[in-house]
Each structure stands twice: as structure tokens, then as C-alpha cells.
Enzyme design. Sequence first.
Site, PDB file in Angstrom:
ATOM      1  N   GLY A 108       0.855  -1.284   0.499  1.00 34.25           N
ATOM      2  CA  GLY A 108       0.066  -0.489   0.017  1.00 34.25           C
ATOM      3  C   GLY A 108       0.637   1.267   0.112  1.00 34.25           C
ATOM      4  O   GLY A 108       0.840   1.879  -0.856  1.00 34.25           O
ATOM      5  N   CYS A 109       2.024   1.155   0.750  1.00 32.51           N
ATOM      6  CA  CYS A 109       2.661   2.239   1.375  1.00 32.51           C
ATOM      7  C   CYS A 109       4.208   2.517  -0.648  1.00 32.51           C
ATOM      8  O   CYS A 109       3.695   3.805  -1.140  1.00 32.51           O
ATOM      9  CB  CYS A 109       3.690   2.085   1.744  1.00 32.51           C
ATOM     10  SG  CYS A 109       3.179   2.196   3.505  1.00 32.51           S
ATOM     11  N   THR A 110       4.098   1.696  -1.284  1.00 30.80           N
ATOM     12  CA  THR A 110       4.369   1.826  -1.936  1.00 30.80           C
ATOM     13  C   THR A 110       3.681   2.147  -3.471  1.00 30.80           C
ATOM     14  O   THR A 110       3.381   3.267  -4.434  1.00 30.80           O
ATOM     15  CB  THR A 110       4.837   0.561  -3.213  1.00 30.80           C
ATOM     16  OG1 THR A 110       5.852  -0.367  -1.998  1.00 30.80           O
ATOM     17  CG2 THR A 110       5.788   0.827  -4.455  1.00 30.80           C
TER      18      THR A 110
END
Length: 214
Positions: A108-110
Site C-alpha cells: 500500500g505504501c509503495t
Amino acid sequence: MASLTLPNHSLPSLLPTQSPRHPLSHNLQIISKSSQSQFYGLRVSYSSSSLTLPSSSSAKGSIFAKVNKGTVPPSFTLKDQDGRNVSLSKFKGKPVVVYFYPADETPGCTKQACAFRDSYEKFKKAGAEVVGISGDDPSSHKAFAKKYRLPFTLLSDEGNKVRKEWGVPSDLFGTLPGRQTYVLDKKGEVQLIYNNQFQPEKHVDETLKLLQSI
């Protein structure tokens, strides 16, 4: 990065097959049956030890924001991906997007970082700076920024001091650092607070929508 230890037999019990009673239970999904998996910033490992979750009182205490719309948030000085000290006051006089995310290199952070990267020219056109903050150290940020060609600043909030001062809420019973974005105007006042753990790209849409209206 947050860690959660689950016994082999207990994970299915967290996922009722009938209508869930807990309001967050519909967001819980089994992503992988592997012994080590990553889920939007959370590392889940299976062992024979028992499951330990925060008490309900501590989980409830984490949902009250300390920074509200129309207020000036606490200032900070943190190290960026190159080890340089960066203060929030550096951005005063222009809009700034400050987004807190769980951890480098998680799915998700990527997605979120790459979405900010792909729209970065739109943020520049709006006169705004983008700053990402997580508990990872500067060397982790540097590798993350280099791998995905991120053109904006990443700050290292080791110990999550700033996250706590700003009152960023946690997810999944307090086991997962929250994904929350703030838009500050030229005076340093908060004009938008947006929280969405499981649709990371939406942070870009919502912040651009706000920036283009002020």
C-alpha cells in the site's frame, strides 16, 4: 514496522464467515498463506505463541486526533532521506502535503508513494510541496526513494514521536500505523485531514482536489 504474531489456528477466528459484528472486520482479508506476508504496512507472522492485541481502552484512546482542521499542527525537525534536518517551518509560505504512512516497501505504501510521484507535477503547479513521514530510518527512505524515483522529501520519524504528537490514529486494533494525510495552507493551518488505509491512491486525489480549490 508494526508486527503481529498469530497462532496457526487463530487467524480464521478473526474472520467470521457470517455477518461481522465488529465494524472493522469487513476490512480484514487473508492475502497469503505463506509464513511471512505483508499487508499494507503490517507484517504478519505465524507461530505457536498466543495472539496479543492491545486492550480496548488503548485502542479507543488512539482514535482521537490532536490536530484538527483550522489549527496549526505542532512543529517538528526530522532527518530526510539524505540525513539532513528538515523542519516543518521550512515550508511556511506555500501549501504543503504531509502524509503519514506505515512503512517503506510495503504494497500500500509503495502504491501511495508512486501515485504522489506520478502526480508530482500537478502538486508543483499548485505551488505545493509533498512530504512523506514514516518510522523508517533515513537509509531505508533513501533506498525507497531511489528504487521508485520519488522526487519529494521523505522524513524519518523514528520512535513515531511526531505521529503521536499529531494524533495520527492506528488501524487494525492498534497494530498498524495509520495512513493519514494533511494539507496545510500558506499560513501553516490545516485545511484537510484525510484517512484511508486501504485505498492509498485516493490520498492523492483528495489532496489535489483541495489544493486546486484554494
